[in-house]
Design a protein around this motif. Structure first.
Motif, PDB file in Angstrom:
ATOM      1  N   LEU A 141      13.118  63.349  75.963  1.00 62.90           N
ATOM      2  CA  LEU A 141      11.908  63.587  76.751  1.00 62.90           C
ATOM      3  C   LEU A 141      11.709  65.084  77.009  1.00 62.90           C
ATOM      4  N   LYS A 142      10.508  65.571  76.671  1.00 60.31           N
ATOM      5  CA  LYS A 142      10.156  66.976  76.909  1.00 60.31           C
ATOM      6  C   LYS A 142       9.137  67.130  78.039  1.00 60.31           C
ATOM      7  N   ILE A 143       8.252  66.160  78.173  1.00 56.87           N
ATOM      8  CA  ILE A 143       7.213  66.227  79.220  1.00 56.87           C
ATOM      9  C   ILE A 143       7.264  64.945  80.038  1.00 56.87           C
ATOM     10  N   SER A 158      19.573  61.071  88.331  1.00 55.01           N
ATOM     11  CA  SER A 158      19.708  60.907  86.883  1.00 55.01           C
ATOM     12  C   SER A 158      18.726  61.765  86.102  1.00 55.01           C
ATOM     13  N   PHE A 159      17.666  62.252  86.767  1.00 53.73           N
ATOM     14  CA  PHE A 159      16.713  63.122  86.071  1.00 53.73           C
ATOM     15  C   PHE A 159      17.383  64.423  85.636  1.00 53.73           C
ATOM     16  N   GLY A 160      18.516  64.725  86.221  1.00 54.78           N
ATOM     17  CA  GLY A 160      19.264  65.908  85.794  1.00 54.78           C
ATOM     18  C   GLY A 160      19.875  65.749  84.423  1.00 54.78           C
ATOM     19  N   ASN A 161      19.820  64.531  83.842  1.00 53.02           N
ATOM     20  CA  ASN A 161      20.363  64.283  82.503  1.00 53.02           C
ATOM     21  C   ASN A 161      19.324  64.468  81.413  1.00 53.02           C
ATOM     22  N   LEU A 162      18.083  64.760  81.773  1.00 52.40           N
ATOM     23  CA  LEU A 162      17.016  64.910  80.779  1.00 52.40           C
ATOM     24  C   LEU A 162      17.147  66.279  80.118  1.00 52.40           C
ATOM     25  N   SER A 163      18.090  66.398  79.256  1.00 44.30           N
ATOM     26  CA  SER A 163      18.495  67.710  78.732  1.00 44.30           C
ATOM     27  C   SER A 163      17.423  68.396  77.901  1.00 44.30           C
ATOM     28  N   SER A 164      16.474  67.619  77.358  1.00 38.78           N
ATOM     29  CA  SER A 164      15.410  68.226  76.540  1.00 38.78           C
ATOM     30  C   SER A 164      14.158  68.546  77.354  1.00 38.78           C
ATOM     31  N   LEU A 165      14.157  68.197  78.638  1.00 37.64           N
ATOM     32  CA  LEU A 165      12.932  68.294  79.436  1.00 37.64           C
ATOM     33  C   LEU A 165      12.454  69.739  79.575  1.00 37.64           C
ATOM     34  N   GLU A 166      11.148  69.927  79.320  1.00 40.91           N
ATOM     35  CA  GLU A 166      10.517  71.239  79.449  1.00 40.91           C
ATOM     36  C   GLU A 166       9.502  71.277  80.593  1.00 40.91           C
ATOM     37  N   ASN A 167       8.911  70.117  80.895  1.00 41.85           N
ATOM     38  CA  ASN A 167       7.878  70.075  81.935  1.00 41.85           C
ATOM     39  C   ASN A 167       8.136  68.872  82.828  1.00 41.85           C
ATOM     40  N   LEU A 168       8.397  69.132  84.122  1.00 39.61           N
ATOM     41  CA  LEU A 168       8.562  68.071  85.114  1.00 39.61           C
ATOM     42  C   LEU A 168       7.516  68.285  86.198  1.00 39.61           C
ATOM     43  N   ILE A 179      15.449  67.679  97.237  1.00 39.39           N
ATOM     44  CA  ILE A 179      15.322  67.856  95.790  1.00 39.39           C
ATOM     45  C   ILE A 179      16.727  67.886  95.218  1.00 39.39           C
ATOM     46  N   PRO A 180      17.055  66.998  94.276  1.00 40.37           N
ATOM     47  CA  PRO A 180      18.438  66.936  93.783  1.00 40.37           C
ATOM     48  C   PRO A 180      18.867  68.226  93.088  1.00 40.37           C
ATOM     49  N   ALA A 181      20.080  68.643  93.409  1.00 39.35           N
ATOM     50  CA  ALA A 181      20.619  69.853  92.789  1.00 39.35           C
ATOM     51  C   ALA A 181      20.819  69.671  91.298  1.00 39.35           C
ATOM     52  N   GLU A 182      20.907  68.404  90.849  1.00 43.55           N
ATOM     53  CA  GLU A 182      21.132  68.128  89.425  1.00 43.55           C
ATOM     54  C   GLU A 182      19.997  68.638  88.542  1.00 43.55           C
ATOM     55  N   LEU A 183      18.822  68.879  89.132  1.00 38.53           N
ATOM     56  CA  LEU A 183      17.726  69.424  88.325  1.00 38.53           C
ATOM     57  C   LEU A 183      18.075  70.798  87.774  1.00 38.53           C
ATOM     58  N   GLY A 184      19.034  71.455  88.388  1.00 38.80           N
ATOM     59  CA  GLY A 184      19.486  72.753  87.878  1.00 38.80           C
ATOM     60  C   GLY A 184      20.169  72.665  86.534  1.00 38.80           C
ATOM     61  N   ASN A 185      20.466  71.438  86.076  1.00 37.14           N
ATOM     62  CA  ASN A 185      21.092  71.248  84.765  1.00 37.14           C
ATOM     63  C   ASN A 185      20.088  71.263  83.623  1.00 37.14           C
TER      64      ASN A 185
END
Length: 996
Positions: A141-143, A158-168, A179-185
């Motif tokens: 997922l990118k967008i 779990s959204f911190g696992n979206l390693s290809s994400l470019e736009n959230l 806001i989960p700190a995992e988004l920093g991943n």
């Protein structure tokens, strides 16, 4: 020998492509199931049929091999249904775009099975429930965009696992929690949009470690915490940093200037403290907004701050208002970008003079120095800023005379200089600011008389002159101010009679004239000010009785007539039945027969009228009535004879009251002379059935009058019918928002050819089309938000009259901006009745000038296309489209409206926020927000309020008006608002925009 690997590969490929082929039918079934559940008002899915290949269906794209559905893109179609979990059976799906529709219900967790998905685009729907944690398994997922929905709950870790994400993008929902700190991943993230939710707690510092971040916006939450000191080093690619309206605290780090790609910095409405940060190296910076924090400064720190911006040559907006900034503005202020458009330092503790060098800022639109301690005289350089629209310097210590600099400021909308120490006279040149809407010169030391030129700007809405030493009478020209809503001239030394012309200011809501030396009686015409809410005439020398016409003021909340020399009986009806709304004390010669008024106000009981007068009164009335009846009979007889004479002469006079001195029977020769032989420079416009010219006609007394002449093109087959229909419709209608037709001409020209023309009132401001689309023609200025609202009310009033007050009712059948003309006061008048229809059930439609479609493309009601008769519902539809066009700035015939998309569908497919942010003409809100200031003058020191408050109010107004347009343009005629409902709602919206 058998090649085992080759055999295995062949078997794999066989089974793979066999599976693709078999699952093609599954994709067809899934899509047909999806269609069966969806409400499709635009019939966009009508081509989806089991008898055709699904790869050819609208919005469907397939793989090159196997015809598997690869993308499903159906944005902006007003589709409505629960979001079907069966879409998860489209196992080859890579892109799902259902944005700007009306899908509701929860987001299916089964979408997590679509392992190939790279785009989920579902903003601007009505989705609810929580975000499924299972979506965190979509590693391609990118967008991921769920913005502008009704989603609640928290962002799954779990959204911190979206390693290809470019736009959230999750903005404008009801999300909460931290806001989960995992988004920093999310190392590839470039856009993080979390604005306008209910997030709380500390903003995770891990997000500042995402080096790929370009756009970061979390405005409008309840986030806390401090910004890391090396912020700029962590975010080298950041272009937009928007953290406004939260609870961030601490010092704004200077390292932010290391993020050299920054274009927008908005940290307003937080709790940041410490000195103003320095912003070196930000060459691409266009907006810097630090307002409403607790930042502090000194003169030396001010120098450093402005000096740090000298290389930001693209800077357009600088706002450092509502802080604790002190000291003087340095000369380095003049080193700011010449592209600067908005400069705001209001509500601080600045001292000293305005620095020299203002002439550099030729692009400046808004200049806000209010609520500080600036002193000295106003610089002459301000007069060089030709593009200036808002000049606010109230509540300072400026002194000296107001410089004569306003002749060049023709774009000025707001001039607010109240609460200073300015002296001298009010310059006549202020009247040259023809677009002026707000003028505040109150609480100064100004003297002399009020120049009549002050009342030249036709759009003036708010006038504050209170608390000065002004003398002399109030100029009668005040009666020309049709849009004036507030006038405060109290606490001066003005004298003379209150001009009766003030009763012509029909928009007045607050009129304060207290503590002056006005004398004479209260004009009866003040009772005509139907919108009046406050009338304060106290502490003057007024005499005579209280006009009974004041009883009609149904919206009045405060009527203060105290401490004058009024006499006679106090009225007892209307507002005078509510003793909390009026004050009469200090008028010793008033009396009343009403016991409650006597008890509450201490006035004496009126002496009974003498019997002799009682006897004489009926006799006098009888004699007057007999004389009136005799005169009426003569008038009726004369009128009948005149009409018979005109009929024999072959003339059709549309107006029974031509201009004084102008011949009632205008000939072809008169028109030819008036238009200079129909010269091209006198051509105003051209339509389907003729041309309109400006003509200067001579009066019998030697005076002249400028009128408009509509000359019919009789080569057009339907022009004569159009002429007859317009004459028939106009001869019986009279309304202030209908263009007045003076007379008509039906004769022969000098070549013996038939000639027909209508002579009408001339409208100097042209038609509405040229005002809302000024780029298309060489025309005037863009209309403001309030001007557009006023025009919409004018048009609705005219159509309401045609529909409800004419017998029989009339349908205009061609409402559009080109048929709305604007007079010198920007009051709207509806014109062109060539397609008008009488709606009496007993009257056939033979008056119609056309057959088939009734109106102009883009404005025609849908039912007219199927042969429906003219109706008031059809006019309501056209009016609704006109309103949508006025407030979105988009024509219904724009190139973007094709393939089933219309102006109405474009707007109706958005939620309330998008209507304002995307659908509406954003310029109207921005101009209003920075031009309109709070009008709460109960405390003279309060000045104007926050621009943000007024911009929010403007956004509400925009959304409400657009909803009126949508309500008038429902597909089914019976579901539309009638024009009276629309008018009532528009008037209520206008009332809600009042400054008090």
């Amino acid at each position: 020998m058998i090649n085992i690997p080759l055999l295995l590969l062949s078997c794999f490929l066989f089974h793979h492509f066999h599976a693709i082929s078999c699952n093609t039918n599954t994709d067809t079934d899934v899509l047909l199931s999806f269609k069966s559940q969806v409400t499709d008002p635009k019939n966009a899915l009508s081509g989806w049929s089991a008898h055709s290949n699904h790869c050819n269906w609208y919005g469907v794209t397939c793989t090159k091999v196997g015809n598997r559905v690869q993308s499903l893109n159906l944005p902006g179609l007003s589709l409505s249904a629960n979001l079907s979990p069966h879409l998860s059976n489209l196992t080859f799906l890579q892109s799902l775009d259902l944005s700007n529709n009306k899908f509701h219900g929860q987001i299916p967790k089964d979408f997590a099975h679509l392992s190939l998905l790279s785009v989920i685009n579902l903003p601007s729907n009505n989705l609810s429930g929580t975000l499924p944690p299972q979506l965190g398994h979509l590693h391609r997922l990118k967008i991921l965009d769920f913005s502008a929905n009704k989603i609640t709950g928290q962002i799954p870790q779990s959204f911190g696992n979206l390693s290809s994400l470019e736009n959230l993008s999750l903005a404008r929902n009801g999300l909460e929690g931290e806001i989960p700190a995992e988004l920093g991943n999310l190392a590839n993230l470039s856009t993080l949009q979390l604005s306008e939710n209910n997030f709380s707690g500390k903003f995770p510092s891990s997000i500042f470690n995402i080096s790929s971040l370009v756009f970061l916006s979390v405005t409008g939450n309840h986030l806390t915490g401090k910004l890391p000191q090396n912020l700029g080093l962590f975010l080298p690619n950041l272009e937009n940093l928007i953290l406004a309206t939260n609870m961030f605290e601490g010092v704004i780090p200077n390292s932010i200037s290391n993020a050299s790609h920054l274009q927008v910095i908005d940290l307003a409405n937080n709790k940041f403290t410490g000195p103003i940060p320095l912003f070196y190296n930000l060459k691409n910076l266009t907006k810097l907004i630090l307002g409403h924090n607790n930042l502090s400064s000194t003169t030396s720190l001010n120098f450093q701050f402005f000096n740090s911006l000298r290389n930001s040559t693209k800077l357009q907006e600088l706002r450092i208002h509502e802080n604790h900034l002190a000291g003087e503005l340095p000369k380095s202020f003049a080193n700011l970008s010449s592209n600067l458009q908005h400069f705001c330092v209001s509500d601080n503790f600045f001292i000293g003079k305005i620095p020299q060098g203002m002439y550099k800022f030729q692009n400046l639109i808004s200049f806000s120095f209010e609520i500080n301690y600036f002193a000295g005289v106003l610089p002459q350089e301000l007069g060089a800023l030709n593009n200036l629209q808002n000049l606010a310097i109230y509540r300072n210590r400026f002194s000296g005379e107001i410089p004569d600099i306003f002749g060049n400021l023709t774009n000025l909308n707001t001039l607010a200089m109240g609460n200073n120490q300015l002296s001298g006279r009010i310059h006549q040149s202020i009247g040259q600011c023809t677009r002026l809407s707000i003028l505040d010169l109150g609480m100064n030391r100004l003297g002399g008389t009020i120049p009549k030129e002050i009342f030249q700007p036709s759009g003036l809405r708010i006038l504050y002159l209170e608390g000065n030493s002004l003398q002399g009478p109030l100029p009668p020209k005040v009666g020309t101010m049709k849009q004036l809503e507030t006038m405060d001239i109290s606490d001066n030394e003005m004298s003379g009679n209150i001009p009766v012309e003030i009763g012509e200011c029909f928009g007045l809501k607050w009129l304060m004239m207290a503590r002056n030396k006005f004398n004479g009686s209260i004009p009866t015409k003040i009772g005509n000010l139907a919108s009046l809410e406050t009338l304060d005439l106290s502490l003057n020398s007024l005499t005579g009785s209280i006009p009974e016409s004041l009883e009609k003021l149904e919206y009045i909340q405060i009527l203060n007539l105290s401490f004058n020399h009024l006499e006679g009986e106090v009225p007892v009806k209307g507002l005078f039945t509510n003793f909390s709304k009026f004050d009469l004390q200090g008028n010793n010669q008033l009396c009343s027969l009403n016991k409650e008024i006597v008890q509450n106000f201490g006035v004496p009981v009126c002496v009974a009228v003498k019997t002799k007068r009682r006897i004489l009164l009926p006799i006098i009335l009888a004699v007057v009535g007999a004389i009136a009846l005799f005169i009426s009979t003569l008038f009726v007889f004369w009128t009948m004879m005149s009409r018979e004479k005109k009929r024999k002469e072959g003339k059709t006079s549309v107006s029974s009251a031509p201009l004084k001195g102008l011949p009632q029977n205008i000939t072809y020769g008169d028109i030819r002379i008036a238009t200079d032989n129909f010269a091209a420079e006198n051509l105003i416009g051209k339509g389907a059935f003729g041309s309109v010219y400006k003509g200067v006609f001579s009066f019998s007394a030697g005076e002249t009058a400028t009128l408009a002449v509509k000359v019919l093109d009789l080569q057009q087959s339907k022009a004569s019918k159009n002429f007859n229909a317009e004459c028939e419709a106009l001869k019986n209608v009279r309304h202030r928002n209908l263009v007045k037709v003076i007379t008509s001409c039906s004769s022969l020209d000098y070549n013996g050819e038939e000639f027909k023309a209508l002579v009408m009132q001339f409208m100097p401001n042209g038609n509405l089309n040229l005002k809302i689309h000024p780029g298309d023609e060489e025309s005037g200025s863009i209309l403001t938000l309030m001007q557009r609202l006023s025009i919409a009310i004018d048009v609705a009033s005219a159509v309401d009259y045609l529909h409800h007050d004419c017998d029989p009712p009339i349908a205009h059948c061609d409402l559009k901006p080109a048929n709305v003309l604007l007079d010198e006061n920007m009051t709207a008048h509806v014109v062109d009745f060539g397609l008008a229809r009488f709606l009496s059930q007993n009257t056939p439609e033979k008056q119609s000038s056309t057959l088939g479609l009734k109106g102009s493309i883009g404005y025609i009601a849908p039912e007219y296309g199927f042969g429906s008769k003219a109706s008031t519902e059809g006019d309501a539809y056209s009016f609704g489209i006109l309103v949508l066009e006025m407030f979105t700035g988009k024509r219904p015939t724009d190139e973007m409206f094709k393939e089933g998309l219309s102006l109405r569908e474009f707007v109706s497919g958005m939620d309330e926020n998008e209507v304002v942010m995307i659908g509406g003409d954003r310029r109207l809100i921005e101009d209003y927000g920075y031009s309109t200031q709070s009008s709460n003058r109960d405390d003279h020191s309060s000045g104007f309020g926050s621009n943000t408050h007024w911009m929010c109010k403007a956004e509400e107004c925009m959304a409400d008006v657009i909803r009126v347009g949508l309500s008038c343009t429902a597909d089914q005629p019976k579901e539309r608002w009638n024009i009276r409902e629309a008018l009532s709602k528009l008037q209520a919206i206008n009332h809600s925009m009042l400054p008090f």
